[in-house]
Scaffold this motif. Structure first.
Motif, PDB file in Angstrom:
ATOM      1  N   MET A  44     106.368 110.941   9.345  1.00 29.73           N
ATOM      2  CA  MET A  44     107.319 109.854   9.413  1.00 29.73           C
ATOM      3  C   MET A  44     107.178 109.183  10.775  1.00 29.73           C
ATOM      4  SD  MET A  44     111.466 110.009   9.026  1.00 29.73           S
ATOM      5  CE  MET A  44     111.395 110.595   7.376  1.00 29.73           C
ATOM      6  N   ASN A  45     107.058 107.864  10.769  1.00 28.94           N
ATOM      7  CA  ASN A  45     106.940 107.116  12.014  1.00 28.94           C
ATOM      8  C   ASN A  45     108.324 106.904  12.618  1.00 28.94           C
ATOM      9  OD1 ASN A  45     104.200 106.905  11.774  1.00 28.94           O
ATOM     10  ND2 ASN A  45     104.306 104.961  10.665  1.00 28.94           N
ATOM     11  N   ILE A  46     108.500 107.432  13.809  1.00 25.82           N
ATOM     12  CA  ILE A  46     109.782 107.320  14.504  1.00 25.82           C
ATOM     13  C   ILE A  46     109.501 106.747  15.888  1.00 25.82           C
ATOM     14  CG2 ILE A  46     111.755 108.580  15.391  1.00 25.82           C
ATOM     15  CD1 ILE A  46     111.357 110.615  13.195  1.00 25.82           C
ATOM     16  N   SER A  47     110.213 105.692  16.253  1.00 28.48           N
ATOM     17  CA  SER A  47     109.998 105.039  17.541  1.00 28.48           C
ATOM     18  C   SER A  47     110.476 105.922  18.689  1.00 28.48           C
ATOM     19  CB  SER A  47     110.733 103.696  17.577  1.00 28.48           C
ATOM     20  OG  SER A  47     112.127 103.910  17.644  1.00 28.48           O
ATOM     21  N   LYS A  48     110.120 105.495  19.902  1.00 30.84           N
ATOM     22  CA  LYS A  48     110.486 106.260  21.095  1.00 30.84           C
ATOM     23  C   LYS A  48     112.005 106.357  21.266  1.00 30.84           C
ATOM     24  CE  LYS A  48     107.147 105.799  24.428  1.00 30.84           C
ATOM     25  NZ  LYS A  48     106.570 105.257  25.655  1.00 30.84           N
ATOM     26  N   ALA A  49     112.684 105.243  21.037  1.00 31.92           N
ATOM     27  CA  ALA A  49     114.146 105.239  21.173  1.00 31.92           C
ATOM     28  C   ALA A  49     114.788 106.140  20.125  1.00 31.92           C
ATOM     29  CB  ALA A  49     114.682 103.816  21.056  1.00 31.92           C
ATOM     30  N   GLU A  50     114.248 106.127  18.907  1.00 35.82           N
ATOM     31  CA  GLU A  50     114.770 106.998  17.858  1.00 35.82           C
ATOM     32  C   GLU A  50     114.513 108.463  18.201  1.00 35.82           C
ATOM     33  OE1 GLU A  50     112.893 105.664  14.289  1.00 35.82           O
ATOM     34  OE2 GLU A  50     113.845 103.704  14.380  1.00 35.82           O
ATOM     35  N   GLN A  74     121.329 102.250  12.877  1.00 42.05           N
ATOM     36  CA  GLN A  74     121.152 101.854  11.478  1.00 42.05           C
ATOM     37  C   GLN A  74     119.875 102.434  10.886  1.00 42.05           C
ATOM     38  OE1 GLN A  74     121.517  97.561  11.780  1.00 42.05           O
ATOM     39  NE2 GLN A  74     123.495  97.674  10.724  1.00 42.05           N
ATOM     40  N   LYS A  75     118.780 102.440  11.657  1.00 37.23           N
ATOM     41  CA  LYS A  75     117.522 103.001  11.163  1.00 37.23           C
ATOM     42  C   LYS A  75     117.664 104.492  10.876  1.00 37.23           C
ATOM     43  CE  LYS A  75     113.938 100.087  13.126  1.00 37.23           C
ATOM     44  NZ  LYS A  75     112.826 100.092  14.088  1.00 37.23           N
ATOM     45  N   LEU A  76     118.286 105.221  11.804  1.00 30.89           N
ATOM     46  CA  LEU A  76     118.448 106.666  11.627  1.00 30.89           C
ATOM     47  C   LEU A  76     119.351 106.975  10.440  1.00 30.89           C
ATOM     48  CD1 LEU A  76     118.826 107.815  15.340  1.00 30.89           C
ATOM     49  CD2 LEU A  76     116.838 108.104  13.853  1.00 30.89           C
ATOM     50  N   LYS A  77     120.390 106.184  10.269  1.00 30.42           N
ATOM     51  CA  LYS A  77     121.308 106.396   9.156  1.00 30.42           C
ATOM     52  C   LYS A  77     120.638 106.070   7.824  1.00 30.42           C
ATOM     53  CE  LYS A  77     125.888 105.115   7.602  1.00 30.42           C
ATOM     54  NZ  LYS A  77     126.987 104.176   7.739  1.00 30.42           N
ATOM     55  N   ARG A  78     119.861 104.983   7.796  1.00 26.04           N
ATOM     56  CA  ARG A  78     119.173 104.572   6.570  1.00 26.04           C
ATOM     57  C   ARG A  78     118.140 105.623   6.145  1.00 26.04           C
ATOM     58  NH1 ARG A  78     118.309  99.353   7.591  1.00 26.04           N
ATOM     59  NH2 ARG A  78     116.724  99.878   9.108  1.00 26.04           N
ATOM     60  N   ARG A  79     117.486 106.259   7.113  1.00 25.83           N
ATOM     61  CA  ARG A  79     116.499 107.301   6.811  1.00 25.83           C
ATOM     62  C   ARG A  79     117.131 108.671   6.572  1.00 25.83           C
ATOM     63  NH1 ARG A  79     111.815 106.160  11.286  1.00 25.83           N
ATOM     64  NH2 ARG A  79     111.231 104.101  10.535  1.00 25.83           N
ATOM     65  N   ARG A  80     118.448 108.729   6.671  1.00 26.60           N
ATOM     66  CA  ARG A  80     119.223 109.962   6.469  1.00 26.60           C
ATOM     67  C   ARG A  80     118.864 111.044   7.479  1.00 26.60           C
ATOM     68  NH1 ARG A  80     119.673 110.131  -0.070  1.00 26.60           N
ATOM     69  NH2 ARG A  80     120.616 108.098  -0.212  1.00 26.60           N
ATOM     70  N   LEU A  81     118.584 110.621   8.727  1.00 26.53           N
ATOM     71  CA  LEU A  81     118.302 111.564   9.798  1.00 26.53           C
ATOM     72  C   LEU A  81     119.577 111.948  10.543  1.00 26.53           C
ATOM     73  CD1 LEU A  81     115.007 109.972  11.160  1.00 26.53           C
ATOM     74  CD2 LEU A  81     115.257 111.881   9.569  1.00 26.53           C
ATOM     75  N   ILE A  82     120.630 111.154  10.371  1.00 27.40           N
ATOM     76  CA  ILE A  82     121.937 111.457  10.948  1.00 27.40           C
ATOM     77  C   ILE A  82     122.996 111.299   9.872  1.00 27.40           C
ATOM     78  CG2 ILE A  82     121.324 110.791  13.312  1.00 27.40           C
ATOM     79  CD1 ILE A  82     122.775 108.142  12.832  1.00 27.40           C
TER      80      ILE A  82
END
Length: 86
Positions: A1-7, A52-60
């Motif tokens: 899974m591609n996750i940015s530095k900030a994520e 929003q990205k983390l929530k959409r990917r269900r990581l949080i």
């Protein structure tokens, strides 16, 4: 899974026991987020877009109206980072 530095930074702080506090408007929509580490510091990399990205990917996720924390998938997805504590 591609996750940015900030994520990655946000997920790492959450995996170590931090949380994301949200503020909602009158309509119940989230309009501001604040990522707090377990030591009480604020993480500036955690913007509304990152949230929003983390929530959409269900990581949080949030349980019972509490702060958002890393899910099991979020803890697995985060890459290991050196801990600068002595």
């Amino acid at each position: 899974m591609n996750i940015s530095k900030a994520e990655q930074r946000t997920l790492h702080a959450l995996a170590r026991g931090g949380g994301i506090l949200v503020e909602k408007n009158e309509a119940g929509k989230i309009f501001r987020v604040n990522c707090v580490t377990r030591e009480g510091w604020t993480l500036e990399d955690c913007t509304f877009g990152v949230f929003q990205k983390l929530k959409r990917r269900r990581l949080i996720a949030s349980k019972n109206g509490g702060p958002y924390q890393a899910t099991r998938l979020g803890r697995i997805s985060v890459r290991a980072q050196l801990d600068n504590r002595a």
